[in-house]
Design an enzyme around this catalytic site. Structure first.
Site, PDB file in Angstrom:
ATOM      1  CE  LYS A  99       1.147   9.029   7.384  1.00 21.98           C
ATOM      2  NZ  LYS A  99       1.368   7.859   8.304  1.00 21.98           N
ATOM      3  NE  ARG A 182       6.822  15.254   7.977  1.00 18.81           N
ATOM      4  CZ  ARG A 182       7.283  14.239   7.261  1.00 18.81           C
ATOM      5  NH1 ARG A 182       6.526  13.172   7.063  1.00 18.81           N
ATOM      6  NH2 ARG A 182       8.487  14.292   6.724  1.00 18.81           N
ATOM      7  CB  SER A 190       3.351  11.379   4.277  1.00 20.76           C
ATOM      8  OG  SER A 190       3.347  10.439   5.324  1.00 20.76           O
ATOM      9  CE  LYS A 308       2.575   5.567  13.215  1.00 21.00           C
ATOM     10  NZ  LYS A 308       1.372   6.230  12.665  1.00 21.00           N
ATOM     11  N   GLY A 309       7.331   5.998   8.978  1.00 24.29           N
ATOM     12  CA  GLY A 309       8.524   6.267   8.190  1.00 24.29           C
ATOM     13  C   GLY A 309       8.564   5.492   6.877  1.00 24.29           C
TER      14      GLY A 309
END
Length: 346
Positions: A99, A182, A190, A308-309
């Site tokens: 992620k 991240r 996420s 995704k997202g």
């Protein structure tokens, strides 16, 4: 008589002088003509070896589309034989983080003509059953490529699996390792969101993130929860450093890859010793998807999968702050080890 001899001698000298001048002028003109066709320096000094290697790739990319077929895994037996295509062990591996943006990074690097990617996560080094099949099994999972291309695979479970660093070291002690990260709390949420979506598709219930991330009995961060544990980057990286020097790692800013991908990709190109080929032309922002999509030089476009997202659930801010405070010392250690600093809260 003497006067006639002197006059004849002067005539001979005049003829010889004219011939000499004419010869000089011809040579000057000839040299000037040749200069226009001769390189001003040797080919080797005008192009570095890497750039020379890319010339056949560009020819194939624009005139034959073979590179596109290789990326899709569609090379025929005739093409394999004609172009001496090979299945190579990866020279670079995206080892994590889950992620963090591993799929986006792999797809974006695949824009480079000297890069060929393994389409699926192989899970060779983190799966005992796969690993038992041996290195030839692993090689056969790789795409066909030109000998001078770099094959890259990604399996984010590698980063957190204890046996993996030693296994990769045994395969290739000089392999280049990419880690995309991240902000740790955002990554953990996420991670949770992906699992939650999977549960909902099967009509199963799942705990709230807050109940998983914080131990109700102690009110402390629950380090047994995998999504939290994965975000302790320094702890996992220290295990890898027992086998590989820090110079063989490159850390990619996953948050920046989302908002401004080209500078991050250029840093990776440099790390992999590739000529800079990926430009703003190759990436365009899709307003509907909220992500950058890919534009290949032969006119084909590609966006990442719709999964995704994902939209993250709202998380109690007191839990977010508790996690950020918990991760802070580990983040500082990660900055110190890698030499790359992020402005993560905490």
């Amino acid at each position: 008589m003497l006067f006639k001899q002197q006059a004849l001698l002067r005539q001979k000298l005049l003829v010889l002088s004219s011939l000499a001048i004419g010869s000089v002028l011809y040579l000057v003109a000839r040299v000037g003509t040749l200069d226009r066709f001769q390189p001003i320096c040797h080919i080797e000094s005008r192009f570095n070896p890497t750039e020379l290697e890319q010339i056949p790739l560009r020819t194939l990319q624009f005139q034959r589309g073979l590179l596109h077929e290789l990326r899709k895994g569609n090379a025929t037996k005739e093409q394999i034989h004609q172009y001496n295509l090979v299945q190579q062990l990866p020279q670079a591996i995206i080892i994590g983080v889950r992620k963090g943006g591993t799929r986006a990074l792999l797809e974006m690097l695949n824009l480079h003509p000297a890069v060929i990617k393994a389409s699926q996560e192989i899970h060779f080094f983190d799966n005992d059953k796969n690993y038992a099949w041996g290195i030839n099994w692993y090689r056969e999972k790789m795409p066909f490529s030109f000998p001078h291309q770099i094959t890259i695979e990604k399996s984010p479970a590698y980063f957190v699996t204890e046996e993996v660093p030693e296994r990769i070291f045994k395969m290739n002690s000089s392999v280049k390792l990419l880690i995309i990260v991240r902000e740790p709390t955002t990554r953990a949420v996420s991670d949770y969101t992906q699992v939650l979506e999977g549960k909902e598709r099967k009509n199963k219930t799942y705990h709230k993130f807050e109940h998983l991330a914080v131990d109700a009995s102690t009110c402390e961060v629950n380090t047994k929860y995998k999504a939290v544990r994965t975000s302790i980057y320094a702890k996992h990286l220290e295990r890898w450093l027992k086998y590989f020097p820090v110079e063989q790692f490159h850390v990619v800013d996953g948050d920046r890859l989302i908002t401004d991908p080209v500078p991050e990709l250029q840093l990776v190109e440099r790390f992999l010793n590739l000529p800079s080929k990926i430009s703003q032309y190759n990436l365009y922002f899709n307003v509907t998807r909220g992500f950058y999509c890919l534009r290949f030089n032969f006119g084909s476009n590609k966006c990442l999968a719709g999964s995704k997202g994902r939209t993250h659930p709202d998380v109690d801010q007191s839990v977010v702050m508790k996690l950020q405070k918990f991760f802070h010392p580990f983040n500082q250690k990660f900055y110190q080890i890698t030499g790359r600093t992020f402005n993560w809260p905490g």
